[in-house]
Design a protein around this motif. Structure first.
Motif, PDB file in Angstrom:
ATOM      1  N   ILE A   8       0.843  -1.200   0.000  1.00 39.11           N
ATOM      2  CA  ILE A   8       0.000   0.000   0.000  1.00 39.11           C
ATOM      3  C   ILE A   8       0.878   1.249   0.000  1.00 39.11           C
ATOM      4  N   ASP A   9       0.606   2.142  -0.934  1.00 39.33           N
ATOM      5  CA  ASP A   9       1.262   3.444  -0.969  1.00 39.33           C
ATOM      6  C   ASP A   9       0.215   4.481  -0.551  1.00 39.33           C
ATOM      7  N   PHE A  10       0.259   4.885   0.716  1.00 43.66           N
ATOM      8  CA  PHE A  10      -0.762   5.792   1.237  1.00 43.66           C
ATOM      9  C   PHE A  10      -0.761   7.140   0.509  1.00 43.66           C
ATOM     10  N   ASN A  11       0.400   7.523  -0.023  1.00 46.92           N
ATOM     11  CA  ASN A  11       0.476   8.795  -0.721  1.00 46.92           C
ATOM     12  C   ASN A  11      -0.394   8.801  -1.979  1.00 46.92           C
ATOM     13  N   LYS A  12      -0.488   7.651  -2.637  1.00 42.48           N
ATOM     14  CA  LYS A  12      -1.339   7.554  -3.832  1.00 42.48           C
ATOM     15  C   LYS A  12      -2.811   7.766  -3.449  1.00 42.48           C
ATOM     16  N   TYR A  13      -3.195   7.230  -2.310  1.00 45.05           N
ATOM     17  CA  TYR A  13      -4.585   7.374  -1.877  1.00 45.05           C
ATOM     18  C   TYR A  13      -4.866   8.818  -1.443  1.00 45.05           C
ATOM     19  N   LYS A  14      -3.848   9.461  -0.929  1.00 41.61           N
ATOM     20  CA  LYS A  14      -3.987  10.877  -0.581  1.00 41.61           C
ATOM     21  C   LYS A  14      -4.209  11.703  -1.851  1.00 41.61           C
ATOM     22  N   MET A  15      -3.467  11.384  -2.900  1.00 42.43           N
ATOM     23  CA  MET A  15      -3.641  12.075  -4.175  1.00 42.43           C
ATOM     24  C   MET A  15      -5.005  11.768  -4.782  1.00 42.43           C
ATOM     25  N   PHE A  16      -5.413  10.506  -4.681  1.00 39.79           N
ATOM     26  CA  PHE A  16      -6.745  10.116  -5.175  1.00 39.79           C
ATOM     27  C   PHE A  16      -7.832  10.928  -4.468  1.00 39.79           C
ATOM     28  N   TYR A  17      -7.709  11.053  -3.153  1.00 43.25           N
ATOM     29  CA  TYR A  17      -8.693  11.827  -2.388  1.00 43.25           C
ATOM     30  C   TYR A  17      -8.703  13.279  -2.838  1.00 43.25           C
ATOM     31  N   ALA A  18      -7.529  13.870  -3.045  1.00 40.62           N
ATOM     32  CA  ALA A  18      -7.442  15.275  -3.441  1.00 40.62           C
ATOM     33  C   ALA A  18      -8.096  15.499  -4.805  1.00 40.62           C
ATOM     34  N   VAL A  19      -7.847  14.603  -5.753  1.00 36.56           N
ATOM     35  CA  VAL A  19      -8.465  14.730  -7.078  1.00 36.56           C
ATOM     36  C   VAL A  19      -9.982  14.592  -6.968  1.00 36.56           C
ATOM     37  N   SER A  20     -10.435  13.654  -6.137  1.00 34.12           N
ATOM     38  CA  SER A  20     -11.875  13.444  -5.945  1.00 34.12           C
ATOM     39  C   SER A  20     -12.528  14.691  -5.362  1.00 34.12           C
ATOM     40  N   GLU A  21     -11.856  15.300  -4.404  1.00 39.21           N
ATOM     41  CA  GLU A  21     -12.412  16.468  -3.729  1.00 39.21           C
ATOM     42  C   GLU A  21     -12.449  17.676  -4.655  1.00 39.21           C
ATOM     43  N   HIS A  22     -11.372  17.896  -5.397  1.00 45.17           N
ATOM     44  CA  HIS A  22     -11.265  19.105  -6.231  1.00 45.17           C
ATOM     45  C   HIS A  22     -11.806  18.904  -7.642  1.00 45.17           C
ATOM     46  N   LYS A  23     -12.045  17.617  -8.011  1.00 44.70           N
ATOM     47  CA  LYS A  23     -12.542  17.300  -9.363  1.00 44.70           C
ATOM     48  C   LYS A  23     -11.634  17.884 -10.445  1.00 44.70           C
ATOM     49  N   SER A  24     -10.344  17.897 -10.137  1.00 46.77           N
ATOM     50  CA  SER A  24      -9.370  18.474 -11.063  1.00 46.77           C
ATOM     51  C   SER A  24      -7.979  17.998 -10.680  1.00 46.77           C
ATOM     52  N   VAL A  75     -11.589   5.324   1.564  1.00 48.34           N
ATOM     53  CA  VAL A  75     -10.443   6.213   1.793  1.00 48.34           C
ATOM     54  C   VAL A  75     -10.784   7.276   2.826  1.00 48.34           C
ATOM     55  N   ILE A  76     -11.983   7.854   2.718  1.00 49.93           N
ATOM     56  CA  ILE A  76     -12.405   8.885   3.675  1.00 49.93           C
ATOM     57  C   ILE A  76     -12.412   8.322   5.086  1.00 49.93           C
ATOM     58  N   LYS A  77     -12.986   7.139   5.242  1.00 50.21           N
ATOM     59  CA  LYS A  77     -13.046   6.523   6.572  1.00 50.21           C
ATOM     60  C   LYS A  77     -11.656   6.202   7.104  1.00 50.21           C
ATOM     61  N   ALA A  78     -10.781   5.704   6.224  1.00 52.59           N
ATOM     62  CA  ALA A  78      -9.429   5.339   6.656  1.00 52.59           C
ATOM     63  C   ALA A  78      -8.645   6.559   7.123  1.00 52.59           C
ATOM     64  N   PHE A  79      -8.674   7.623   6.327  1.00 53.43           N
ATOM     65  CA  PHE A  79      -7.933   8.824   6.716  1.00 53.43           C
ATOM     66  C   PHE A  79      -8.531   9.483   7.949  1.00 53.43           C
ATOM     67  N   ASN A  80      -9.851   9.450   8.073  1.00 54.76           N
ATOM     68  CA  ASN A  80     -10.474  10.050   9.259  1.00 54.76           C
ATOM     69  C   ASN A  80     -10.153   9.260  10.519  1.00 54.76           C
ATOM     70  N   ASN A  81      -9.996   7.942  10.392  1.00 50.12           N
ATOM     71  CA  ASN A  81      -9.565   7.133  11.537  1.00 50.12           C
ATOM     72  C   ASN A  81      -8.160   7.545  11.991  1.00 50.12           C
TER      73      ASN A  81
END
Length: 303
Positions: A8-24, A75-81
């Motif tokens: 698992i590369d947590f940084n990739k999931y962080k980037m995925f979350y950012a793209v999802s949030e900003h839609k860009s 991802v949201i649940k994991a990062f919020n935990n």
């Protein structure tokens, strides 16, 4: 443990979350202070690793695929935990230094929270607050995703989610209110409420359901031309002489005292509205736990 073998590369999931949030991709890159190619490369690698497309790229925007939506919820649940653990461990054992996140309707926050928070903050000056005012659906989702510690909304809210505690904290009076124009007309016309347009909240809650049942039992056919979800909008429409409003007396207390509104007296008692606080005790930090106890005591004395 499985996590050691999962690559698992947590940084990739962080980037995925950012793209999802900003839609860009470009806005996500700005938010994370990395280059746009780095974002694009990471998302491409993640999609290849998971064997599925996560985004649909359109000419001017991007949106999540169905699998992307599913992944985002995890991802949201994991990062919020992780954030919850960090919040708890960073608290000072000698002082209440934690952050308290509250979701609430905007119209009830005005008379419920300011004095409560001031009193608590005077005793615990190192505690901090984040207050979100939004709809029931959004606030409930934020609580489920552990983005909020508490939500104060109209009761009942939870039925099947057994992890959450929901406690009634107050029961408030409702009233009919209007401008002097309708007030005088009402008093000069044998107090017949059904003769005038009534602005009522959306159906589905215990109080409005009880009110409409009361109308039915009294054979009152109400001229209800408007269904208004937001109390602030209802008050504005009443000020424009669109009819007689119905809602929490505390929400129109200032207007009643200043004679901008007048209370319509009826020969029946309006149903009251219950409000509850909901939370998952397992995810409350020390500061939030102390605040919860203080809040219950405060509402018991003041409401």
């Amino acid at each position: 443990m499985g996590i050691y073998n999962s690559n698992i590369d947590f940084n990739k999931y962080k980037m995925f979350y950012a793209v999802s949030e900003h839609k860009s991709f470009s806005k996500a890159a700005d938010a994370l202070h990395v280059s746009q190619p780095a974002i694009s490369y990471s998302i491409k690698e993640l999609e290849e690793q998971l064997g599925t497309k996560l985004f649909i790229r359109e000419s001017k925007s991007i949106k999540l695929t169905e699998n992307g939506e599913r992944l985002l919820s995890y991802v949201i649940k994991a990062f919020n935990n992780i954030i919850m653990a960090q919040r708890e461990l960073q608290e000072d054992n000698e002082k209440l230094t934690g952050n308290i996140r509250i979701g609430i309707y905007s119209h009830i926050s005005l008379f419920m929270l300011p004095k409560l928070i001031k009193e608590f903050n005077d005793k615990n000056p190192y505690a901090s607050f984040e207050i979100y005012a939004s709809s029931t659906a959004e606030l409930k989702e934020k609580l489920l995703n552990k983005e909020l510690d508490f939500i104060i909304l109209q009761y009942p809210l939870f039925t099947n989610e057994t992890n959450f505690t929901e406690e009634v904290i107050c029961e408030l009076e409702n009233c009919f209110f209007t401008t002097k124009k309708y007030y005088d007309m009402y008093n000069n016309n044998e107090n017949k409420l059904e003769e005038y347009p009534i602005l009522l909240p959306m159906r589905g809650y215990e109080d409005i359901n009880s009110l409409e049942l009361l109308f039915k039992n009294k054979n009152m056919i109400i001229k209800n031309n408007f269904r208004v979800y937001a109390t602030e909008l209802c008050k504005k429409m009443v000020k424009e002489d669109l009819g007689i409003g119905w809602g929490l007396r505390k929400s129109v207390e200032e207007e009643l005292n200043s004679k901008e509104f007048y209370e319509i007296k009826t020969n029946f008692e309006s149903p009251k509205t219950k409000f509850s606080i909901s939370y998952d005790k397992a995810y409350l930090n020390k500061t939030a736990m102390v605040f919860l106890k203080y809040l219950k005591s405060y509402f018991k004395k003041n409401f």
